[in-house]
Design an enzyme around this catalytic site. Sequence first.
Site, mmCIF file in Angstrom:
data_model
loop_
_atom_site.group_PDB
_atom_site.id
_atom_site.type_symbol
_atom_site.label_atom_id
_atom_site.label_comp_id
_atom_site.label_asym_id
_atom_site.label_seq_id
_atom_site.Cartn_x
_atom_site.Cartn_y
_atom_site.Cartn_z
ATOM 1 N N GLY A 1 0.817 -1.397 0.093
ATOM 2 C CA GLY A 1 -0.289 -0.010 0.015
ATOM 3 C C GLY A 1 0.675 1.149 0.035
ATOM 4 O O GLY A 1 0.503 2.376 0.606
ATOM 5 N N VAL B 1 9.179 8.197 0.314
ATOM 6 C CA VAL B 1 9.774 9.189 -0.545
ATOM 7 C C VAL B 1 9.270 8.925 -1.997
ATOM 8 O O VAL B 1 8.586 8.138 -2.101
ATOM 9 C CB VAL B 1 11.414 9.115 -0.726
ATOM 10 C CG1 VAL B 1 12.201 9.393 0.575
ATOM 11 C CG2 VAL B 1 11.669 7.648 -0.953
ATOM 12 N N ALA C 1 8.464 14.083 -6.414
ATOM 13 C CA ALA C 1 8.445 14.977 -7.642
ATOM 14 C C ALA C 1 8.008 13.941 -8.700
ATOM 15 O O ALA C 1 8.431 12.689 -8.914
ATOM 16 C CB ALA C 1 10.020 15.204 -7.619
ATOM 17 N N LYS D 1 5.643 21.956 -10.690
ATOM 18 C CA LYS D 1 6.745 21.508 -11.082
ATOM 19 C C LYS D 1 7.017 21.929 -12.647
ATOM 20 O O LYS D 1 6.263 21.289 -13.641
ATOM 21 C CB LYS D 1 7.142 20.069 -10.682
ATOM 22 C CG LYS D 1 8.627 19.861 -11.323
ATOM 23 C CD LYS D 1 9.063 18.293 -10.810
ATOM 24 C CE LYS D 1 10.147 17.943 -11.590
ATOM 25 N NZ LYS D 1 10.394 16.486 -11.365
ATOM 26 N N VAL E 1 2.023 -10.289 5.338
ATOM 27 C CA VAL E 1 2.310 -11.606 4.788
ATOM 28 C C VAL E 1 3.544 -12.419 5.214
ATOM 29 O O VAL E 1 4.887 -11.622 5.213
ATOM 30 C CB VAL E 1 2.288 -11.410 3.225
ATOM 31 C CG1 VAL E 1 2.676 -12.708 2.481
ATOM 32 C CG2 VAL E 1 1.214 -10.789 2.862
HETATM 33 C C1 LIG Z 1 15.630 7.899 -2.313
HETATM 34 C C2 LIG Z 1 14.333 7.687 -3.428
HETATM 35 C C3 LIG Z 1 14.036 8.864 -3.819
HETATM 36 C C4 LIG Z 1 12.702 8.763 -4.671
HETATM 37 N N1 LIG Z 1 12.263 10.065 -5.273
HETATM 38 C C5 LIG Z 1 11.543 9.816 -6.128
HETATM 39 C C6 LIG Z 1 10.784 10.860 -6.847
HETATM 40 O O1 LIG Z 1 10.981 12.208 -6.692
HETATM 41 N N2 LIG Z 1 9.885 10.732 -7.806
HETATM 42 C C7 LIG Z 1 9.539 9.589 -8.111
HETATM 43 O O2 LIG Z 1 8.776 9.502 -9.101
HETATM 44 N N3 LIG Z 1 9.982 8.496 -7.489
HETATM 45 C C8 LIG Z 1 10.799 8.617 -6.423
HETATM 46 N N4 LIG Z 1 11.241 7.447 -5.879
HETATM 47 C C9 LIG Z 1 10.596 6.326 -6.311
HETATM 48 C C10 LIG Z 1 9.176 6.057 -5.319
HETATM 49 O O3 LIG Z 1 9.311 6.455 -3.749
HETATM 50 C C11 LIG Z 1 8.615 4.731 -5.412
HETATM 51 O O4 LIG Z 1 8.593 4.512 -6.980
HETATM 52 C C12 LIG Z 1 7.219 4.882 -5.099
HETATM 53 O O5 LIG Z 1 6.969 5.174 -3.704
HETATM 54 C C13 LIG Z 1 6.751 3.415 -5.176
HETATM 55 O O6 LIG Z 1 7.054 2.764 -4.068
HETATM 56 P P1 LIG Z 1 6.380 1.348 -3.689
HETATM 57 O O7 LIG Z 1 4.941 1.444 -3.405
HETATM 58 O O8 LIG Z 1 6.633 0.317 -4.711
HETATM 59 O O9 LIG Z 1 6.918 0.733 -2.411
HETATM 60 P P2 LIG Z 1 6.645 0.976 -0.778
HETATM 61 O O10 LIG Z 1 6.532 2.445 -0.608
HETATM 62 O O11 LIG Z 1 8.082 0.452 -0.225
HETATM 63 O O12 LIG Z 1 5.424 0.280 -0.308
HETATM 64 C C14 LIG Z 1 5.630 -1.079 -0.217
HETATM 65 C C15 LIG Z 1 4.559 -1.645 0.475
HETATM 66 O O13 LIG Z 1 4.396 -2.998 0.416
HETATM 67 C C16 LIG Z 1 4.088 -3.455 1.956
HETATM 68 N N5 LIG Z 1 4.900 -4.582 1.961
HETATM 69 C C17 LIG Z 1 6.030 -4.987 2.020
HETATM 70 N N6 LIG Z 1 6.210 -6.269 2.520
HETATM 71 C C18 LIG Z 1 4.874 -6.596 3.237
HETATM 72 C C19 LIG Z 1 4.565 -7.809 3.684
HETATM 73 N N7 LIG Z 1 5.438 -8.893 4.046
HETATM 74 N N8 LIG Z 1 3.233 -7.760 4.122
HETATM 75 C C20 LIG Z 1 2.393 -6.977 3.716
HETATM 76 N N9 LIG Z 1 2.690 -5.825 3.146
HETATM 77 C C21 LIG Z 1 3.965 -5.644 2.921
HETATM 78 C C22 LIG Z 1 4.641 -2.269 2.826
HETATM 79 O O14 LIG Z 1 3.934 -2.286 3.946
HETATM 80 C C23 LIG Z 1 4.201 -1.112 1.881
HETATM 81 O O15 LIG Z 1 2.737 -0.651 2.225
HETATM 82 C C24 LIG Z 1 12.288 7.590 -5.160
HETATM 83 C C25 LIG Z 1 12.737 6.491 -4.613
HETATM 84 C C26 LIG Z 1 13.683 6.534 -3.541
HETATM 85 C C27 LIG Z 1 14.431 5.109 -3.032
#
Ligand SMILES: Cc1cc2nc3c(=O)[nH]c(=O)nc-3n(C[C@H](O)[C@H](O)[C@H](O)COP(=O)(O)OP(=O)(O)OC[C@H]3O[C@@H](n4cnc5c(N)ncnc54)[C@H](O)[C@@H]3O)c2cc1C
Length: 499
Positions: free
Chosen positions: A14, A48, A51, A79, A186
């Site tokens: 999420g 994070v 942008a 932006k 999970v």
């Molecule tokens: C340093 C940094 C800066 C960034 N800056 C930008 C930016 O400026 N612009 C941009 O477009 N993108 C940026 N990104 C990328 C952006 O942050 C991600 O692409 C975006 O937030 C998507 O993350 P996610 O949802 O895939 O992962 P996450 O936010 O990590 O979400 C993972 C989810 O999975 C759940 N989860 C994991 N394991 C389990 C489990 N075992 N059981 C149940 N739930 C679980 C967690 O609770 C969470 O809800 C950046 C990334 C980094 C690392």
Amino acid sequence: MNDKIIREVVILGGGTAGWMTAALLVKMLGKSINITLVESERIGTVGVGEATIPPILNYNQALGLDEQDFLRETKGTIKLGIQFEDWFRRGESYMHAFGSIGKNFPFCDFHHFWKRSRERGDDSSLWDYSLNYQAAKQNKFGHLAQIPGTSLPGISYAYHFDAGLYAQYLRRYAESKGVKRIEGTVSEVDVKPDNGFIDSLVLEGGQRVGGDLYVDCSGMAALLIEKKLGTGYEDWSHWLPCDRALAVPSAAVKPIIPYTRSIAHEAGWQWRIPLQHRTGNGMVYSSRHWSDDQARDALLASLDAEPLDEPREIRFRTGRRRKQWNKNVVSIGLSSGFLEPLESTSIHLVQSAAIRLVKSFPHAGVCPAEVAEFNRQSRVELERIRDFIILHYKANQRRDSDFWRECERMDIPATLGDKIELFRKTGKMFRDYDDLFTEVAWQQVMIGQGIIPEDHHTIADSLSEAQLADLMSSLRTLIGGTVQKLPDHEAFLPGKPGK
Ligand SMILES: Cc1cc2nc3c(=O)[nH]c(=O)nc-3n(C[C@H](O)[C@H](O)[C@H](O)COP(=O)(O)OP(=O)(O)OC[C@H]3O[C@@H](n4cnc5c(N)ncnc54)[C@H](O)[C@@H]3O)c2cc1C
């Protein structure tokens, strides 16, 4: 009824990826599928990713979001581009401004005219002809589809927003349209013995969540696509050497500027993202060249207001999952790979993967040809973005640290090498049809990083010297006058004077 029919979709995660995918799937396919999202508050999100780039407008429009409501709820700002400071050489900066520059001629981009004009002694910068750049530097913004009285395009823009608030906003949207959310962690994943497809997720406490198709949005944990299915990872860290980041919010600074700042440091770079209520900051760096303490000190020393928290460390490995879609798992977001945030492309990649999933939705069951095409598109998209990001590192003339010297000497993908060579020799730039970035985006980064073409297109010679001088000065006057009439950026934001 086909017993393979896909009705139950389970999204694991999420964060931004999970809720963006849930919102789009329920909006587009909510009448034919049921969606369950499992997330763990204990594990939390990466926190994070604030942008974006202009296609985010298409995503928001597809959901039918009201722009002012969205900006209010996410504390968002506008932006207009990214300013790269000290990237080419210390003390020099340029902007990758969104939108167009100058006035293109049939079959010949504007920068050829600018180049010819420069050869005749004109010292104007390419960005004197960018409406976005001029508006950004004067803190101006308004909706403008075209420059009034002309056929020239107006302002192109994206948003900065609070990542946590954006995910919550989309969660409310998705739940109101029927997405079922399960809080839990999970702990096990069951697969079907006959084909290795995921059968169900088992939560701590024993609850089982089963579905026909799984979307892995579990972030860097990549719980389904990698930990369970062992899909494999293509490592790109030899081209993109940064592998860590420290993120810290700081107090808001006035005026709120409508662009991202990317400031190069000795062993990496720093982002500064202005939001309504705070500034998002981070240092992206190479752990081979800087210790965590060095990065932390450099980050804290270069904030423009007091920090609101302790810096938080994030480790990553640049690259891509070998298959974005494997068996009945589609990975979206950080689980599918990661390109560092230099050009704010990750949220876009989430959006684009979610749209690709809607377009390829396997309602009658998983079809290998569809999976292969999905994976091909995902790979090409990521490779093009990868090349664009490498360009910033490769074409530097900083010689002040091992980090920058190594970047300048590194081998680069042939696709990028060919592009640089063609531009350097001829000024010509061709956009691959599946490239996210436009010719104008590439031209700005090439020129900003010091790759000045040796020649211009001969179509630029079709104007007489007087006509050329007149074109350049009238464009500058037109852009200057247009920017003057735009409202201030902050007047556009919700709840500010002028609303
Ligand atoms: C340093 C940094 C800066 C960034 N800056 C930008 C930016 O400026 N612009 C941009 O477009 N993108 C940026 N990104 C990328 C952006 O942050 C991600 O692409 C975006 O937030 C998507 O993350 P996610 O949802 O895939 O992962 P996450 O936010 O990590 O979400 C993972 C989810 O999975 C759940 N989860 C994991 N394991 C389990 C489990 N075992 N059981 C149940 N739930 C679980 C967690 O609770 C969470 O809800 C950046 C990334 C980094 C690392």
